[in-house]
Design a protein around this motif. Structure first.
Motif, PDB file in Angstrom:
ATOM      1  N   GLY A  44       0.814  -1.221   0.000  1.00 38.42           N
ATOM      2  CA  GLY A  44       0.000   0.000   0.000  1.00 38.42           C
ATOM      3  C   GLY A  44       0.842   1.264   0.000  1.00 38.42           C
ATOM      4  N   VAL A  84      -1.051   2.444   5.475  1.00 40.45           N
ATOM      5  CA  VAL A  84      -2.438   2.583   5.028  1.00 40.45           C
ATOM      6  C   VAL A  84      -3.235   1.308   5.282  1.00 40.45           C
ATOM      7  N   GLU A  85      -2.548   0.181   5.281  1.00 37.74           N
ATOM      8  CA  GLU A  85      -3.235  -1.097   5.517  1.00 37.74           C
ATOM      9  C   GLU A  85      -3.785  -1.172   6.938  1.00 37.74           C
ATOM     10  N   ALA A  88      -7.968   1.225   8.355  1.00 39.73           N
ATOM     11  CA  ALA A  88      -9.355   0.794   8.559  1.00 39.73           C
ATOM     12  C   ALA A  88      -9.424  -0.128   9.755  1.00 39.73           C
TER      13      ALA A  88
ATOM     14  N   LEU B  22      -8.207   2.850  -1.585  1.00 39.20           N
ATOM     15  CA  LEU B  22      -8.178   3.524  -0.286  1.00 39.20           C
ATOM     16  C   LEU B  22      -7.602   2.649   0.821  1.00 39.20           C
ATOM     17  N   THR B  23      -7.560   1.349   0.587  1.00 36.59           N
ATOM     18  CA  THR B  23      -7.107   0.450   1.651  1.00 36.59           C
ATOM     19  C   THR B  23      -5.736  -0.154   1.349  1.00 36.59           C
ATOM     20  N   GLY B  24      -5.063   0.395   0.347  1.00 37.42           N
ATOM     21  CA  GLY B  24      -3.720  -0.101   0.029  1.00 37.42           C
ATOM     22  C   GLY B  24      -3.735  -1.419  -0.711  1.00 37.42           C
ATOM     23  N   GLN B  25      -4.874  -1.751  -1.346  1.00 38.08           N
ATOM     24  CA  GLN B  25      -4.982  -3.046  -2.032  1.00 38.08           C
ATOM     25  C   GLN B  25      -4.953  -2.904  -3.559  1.00 38.08           C
ATOM     26  N   GLY B  26      -4.546  -1.754  -4.072  1.00 40.07           N
ATOM     27  CA  GLY B  26      -4.429  -1.575  -5.523  1.00 40.07           C
ATOM     28  C   GLY B  26      -3.425  -2.556  -6.106  1.00 40.07           C
ATOM     29  N   ASP B  31       3.466  -3.724  -7.577  1.00 39.58           N
ATOM     30  CA  ASP B  31       2.913  -4.529  -6.481  1.00 39.58           C
ATOM     31  C   ASP B  31       2.953  -6.023  -6.791  1.00 39.58           C
TER      32      ASP B  31
END
Lengths: 180, 788
Positions: A44, A84-85, A88, B22-26, B31
């Motif tokens: 992330g 960022v992980e 949430a 938004l959660t860093g999972q792109g 990656d």
């Protein structure tokens, strides 16, 4: 120029990331962001410039925003990191399906509602910088938000949705604190 | 088929792609870490122009972790050289080797690659490659390059002038000779860098067992890459898969074929292991295609009442060291003379251009191609004319716009504008600005000694270009069609696959809205997948403000075709005439008796249940592929208004208000459209005030970091006021017009006009961007004023 094996003498590193302890062997010259991405699989945090200008790699180190591209992994030994992980709340269940809403931090929700991202590459650094800003200033003015976010470059949005999102998230977070 | 009825189209639907981003999972290129991954690093030329007399990789090969080292000569047997082909007359075709052979032509040109177990080791080994250079004279700028005795970059061309062209209508020289007023100037757009936040990068993976090559790349054009790689590598197209999953910005700079993509494919095939290369920022600033660097000498003639009678212009473009594939070096210069006549009635016109090769990174397409500078030139001339004629600049524009009854309007260069809302956009912009109040404020502020000004810019742009006009002139590849591949699974979910490939434009959301409306199902039951040639084999990608028009049109066609078949099946199931049925919110119902209904998913399940359950002679299954070609394409238009203040001590420009009124036809998603407009304006503001790529006389890049090349931060920008005139295009399916580039087109012109207005009392008229404090200081000094 370097001699062979000079860089191969891995050192032990122990650090906590998003509440979980990680132990690893790392070359002294390895950047913290590369360690997070390659060794811990936390992709992330993004690498956008490697000279501390773009801010895409921004994470929290011992509670404060910092560039993970300007630091070596060995320097973070013993540190508490947040990426960022870890933003949430962790639900513990299976991840939400793409397109479905999982649990989000109020900042993430506000970015979503205010179209605070397009390509998404700067977003992790932007979120962590905004998180840091709101920790130190719970009710920032628009100018204070713009100054705070000037640490991260975004090429897509013109920042308008991002600024609106941080304003909205600040309100949500303040309301949440009043409720408690 | 029936008319397209929008329901979700037009709604402010939040983006579906945001959850993962938004959660860093792109899933950006970097990656991905497949097992056995190797890493590439490139040795790049420190000289702007030199012959390589020695290139010795033997020491590098022995370094720790090194798997292979290759040079340009090693690649000759592995890949064909790239030829940027164009059928355009007076264009000289040249070669662009993936790694330089014998000679280097700009600082940063790749000449060798090291493949190693990790990137650190690959970069270490780069330092062990020995190169001897015999430096050649630098071709530093367009002026030097065009001299008869200039050193020639490409011997095969025989000259550095790689292209020239002229478009003309009427007799402009005679018309201007008879003009009551003539205004002219030399205008300049300095060299510009795109600066996507994600640097370029790619990952090639070859599977020897199946012979399949997969390239993951930060590209806008997976289909286009697949086609050219098949040719260069001499492989059948269907063995090559190009994937562009999440891409961190493109803006034109990721729309061309790059040397690194070719090298990585060749190396992966040679080594039979996956190889990744991720550019660092310095490499990206040195080697990604750059934009503009144009000089335009232009003269506009008008009658005494302000009616335009003609425009003539000479354009010189510094195209850098190589002509790129597939757009070629013609992409910017030709579009400049194509669009110069702007949104006005233009009876007489002549535009000439020259594209000149120099020792700089190759010039390529950038957001707006040709339109930002033509809008700057023409709109600056309009304001100069208004000052000479003592007319209101907005009134002068309103007098000369192409009138509503003149559409379709054919321009002097042969383009056709289907329709535009020029007058409406300007009138609305004046209303939003509150012209009278702003004029009053301007008088008061000036009386107090402040330098404040107001500027307008109107443009019209060609979008959603079909097959009648190639995106770049004479280019051999087809850019006029896109396809939608729609498949309904037995559970009733629509999987909609497209060959367009976004880099932040929100296709997964916007195209799902279009498909859902065309078929009559819910937004949630449509999944959109883009950017994978294995799933959507025909099509090129996302560029030139084309995706809403071309992919949107294909989505309507495919959705309607699916609906037709679904209604036939439903009619059979409900014992009704399919013509009496419709689908809404995922329910098939009888129009006259809406309580008689059937869930769409039951129809989907039946479609796969075999002949026994289907109408006689119907083929089982529920999937279609439909293509769309808008043929001419359509026009989008806008008026931008800027209010600025120039600091009388620091000469810094502050934008006080920025207004956009635009018509992009039927809006699919206002959230996304406003985001595109604002982001486009932000890039235009950067170009107008801060951003400039600087090379010195030796061809060394002086702006190789983000400390030297200034991209605006949140502190430099302001809220952009966006308003819409929504006139569906009369020529495209769904009435969509393209709009991704518009913001960048209008901003430099509007801001320059506002700054010229602010400095009008000093006799200063802006003719160059960026308008840095230093340049404004010099202009004020030259005007004999000291700033107070």
């Amino acid at each position: 120029m370097s001699e062979p094996n000079e860089h191969s003498q891995a050192r032990p590193v122990t650090l906590r990331v998003n509440g979980t302890e990680h132990r690893g062997q790392v070359e002294p010259r390895k950047l913290l962001v590369d360690f997070l991405r390659e060794d811990l699989g936390l992709t992330g945090s993004h690498v956008g410039c490697e000279h501390g200008i773009c801010g895409a790699c921004t994470i929290l180190i011992n509670g404060e925003a910092a560039r993970s591209c300007l630091m070596l992994a060995v320097q973070a030994d013993g540190a508490e990191l947040m990426t960022v992980e870890g933003l949430a709340p962790q639900s513990g269940g299976p991840p939400a399906l793409p397109g479905k809403t999982g649990q989000l931090h109020p900042l993430q929700t506000a970015f979503w509602e205010h179209h605070g991202l397009q390509c998404g590459f700067c977003t992790p650094g932007m979120l962590m910088t905004a998180y840091d800003l709101l920790q130190t200033n719970a009710a920032p003015s628009e100018a204070e938000i713009r100054a705070g976010l000037s640490a991260v470059l975004c090429r897509c949005t013109g920042y308008q949705g991002i600024v609106e999102a941080v304003q909205a998230a600040a309100e949500t977070l303040r309301a949440g604190e009043e409720d408690q | 088929m029936e008319e397209f009825t929008p329901k979700l189209v037009g709604a402010r639907v939040k983006r579906r792609e945001d959850q993962r981003l938004l959660t860093g999972q792109g899933a950006y290129v970097d990656d991905h870490h497949p097992p056995g991954l190797l890493h590439a690093a490139f040795l790049r030329s420190p000289y702007a122009h030199a012959r390589m007399t020695q290139l010795d990789t033997s020491a590098a090969r022995t370094r720790e972790g090194v798997v292979a080292v290759l040079t340009g000569k090693d690649l000759v047997s592995l890949v064909k050289p790239v030829r940027a082909v164009s059928k355009m007359r007076e264009y000289k075709e040249t070669s662009f080797p993936p790694l330089a052979v014998d000679k280097v032509r700009y600082v940063g040109e790749a000449l060798a690659v090291v493949i190693a177990e990790n990137r650190y080791l690959a970069e270490d080994a780069i330092e062990w490659i020995r190169v001897e250079y015999d430096p050649l004279p630098t071709v530093a700028n367009e002026r030097d390059a065009a001299q008869p005795d200039a050193p020639v970059l490409h011997d095969e061309a025989g000259s550095n002038v790689l292209l020239s062209r002229e478009f003309a209508r009427g007799d402009v020289d005679a018309a201007l000779a008879g003009a009551a007023v003539r205004v002219r100037d030399r205008f300049r757009f300095r060299r510009h860098a795109t600066v996507c936040m994600e640097n370029r990068g790619c990952l090639a993976d070859y599977r020897a067992g199946t012979g399949e090559l997969t390239l993951r790349s930060a590209t806008q054009c997976p289909g286009l890459l697949r086609d050219v790689l098949a040719d260069l590598l001499d492989m059948p197209e269907h063995y090559i898969r190009v994937v562009a999953a999440d891409v961190g910005g493109g803006f034109g700079a990721k729309s061309s074929l790059y040397p690194e993509e070719i090298v990585l494919c060749a190396v992966a095939r040679l080594l039979k292991r996956p190889v990744k290369w991720i550019s660092d920022r310095q490499e990206d600033l040195k080697t990604s295609t750059q934009a503009w660097d144009e000089i335009v000498d232009a003269e506009l003639g008008l009658q005494a009442d302000g009616t335009i009678i003609g425009l003539r212009a000479d354009v010189t473009t510094d195209i850098g060291a190589y002509s790129i594939y597939p757009w070629t070096a013609t992409v910017e210069p030709i579009q400049t003379i194509s669009f110069l006549s702007g949104p006005y009635r233009m009876p007489h016109y002549r535009g000439r251009n020259r594209g000149v090769a120099t020792c700089k990174a190759p010039m390529g397409p950038y957001r707006g191609v040709g339109r930002p500078i033509t809008t700057f030139v023409l709109e600056s001339l309009m304001d100069r004319a208004a000052r000479r004629l003592a007319l209101d600049p907005a009134e002068l524009r309103l007098k000369n716009y192409i009138r509503a009854d003149e559409f379709p309007y054919k321009t002097p260069s042969g383009l056709v504008w289907d329709q535009a809302s020029l007058t409406e956009c300007m009138q609305k912009a004046r209303d939003v600005l509150d012209s009278d109040a702003t004029a009053q404020w301007r008088v008061q502020a000036r009386a107090a000694g402040r330098w404040v000004g107001v500027g307008f810019a109107t443009y019209i742009e060609l979008t959603g270009v079909g097959s009648a006009i190639p995106v770049s002139p004479g280019m051999p590849i087809a850019t006029g069609t896109e396809a939608a591949f729609l498949r309904v699974d037995p559970a009733g979910t629509v999987i909609a696959t497209f060959s367009v490939a976004p880099q932040g434009q929100g296709h997964e959301t916007a195209l799902a809205q279009v498909v859902a409306d065309a078929l009559g199902v819910s937004f949630g039951s449509v999944r959109v997948i883009c950017g994978d040639t294995a799933l959507a084999p025909q099509g090129t990608g996302t560029y030139a403000s084309r995706s809403a028009v071309l992919a949107g049109g294909a989505a309507i066609r495919a959705g309607q075709a699916l609906k037709e078949k679904a209604l036939k099946i439903a009619g059979h199931m409900m014992e009704s005439n399919p013509a009496d049925l419709d689908i809404r919110d995922g329910q098939v119902f009888l129009r006259d008796k809406p309580e008689r209904r059937l869930p769409f998913r039951d129809v989907a399940k039946t479609a796969y249940a075999g002949l026994r359950r289907l109408p006689k002679d119907m083929e089982p299954g529920l999937e279609v592929t439909r293509f769309y070609d808008p043929f001419f394409g359509t026009a989008s238009s806008a008026t931008h208004a800027a209010v600025v203040e120039v600091d009388t001590e620091t000469y810094a420009v502050t934008i006080k208000r920025y207004i956009v009124v635009e018509d992009c036809g039927r809006i699919i998603n206002p959230l996304i459209v406003d985001g595109q407009v604002r982001g486009g304006v932000a890039q235009g503001i950067g170009a107008a005030l801060y951003e400039e790529v600087v090379y010195d006389d030796e061809g060394q890049l002086l702006t190789g970091s983000l400390m030297d090349y200034l991209v605006p931060t949140a502190s430099e920008l302001l809220p952009i006021e966006v308003h819409h005139i929504e006139t569906p295009s009369p020529t495209t399916l769904g009435g969509f017009r393209g709009m991704g580039e518009g913001g960048t087109i209008g901003a430099p012109a509007a801001i320059a006009n506002a700054v010229s207005d602010a400095l009008a009392h000093l006799g200063i008229e802006i003719n160059e961007i960026p308008m840095t404090p230093e340049k404004l200081f010099r202009l004020v000094r030259a005007a004999g004023a000291d700033g107070r």
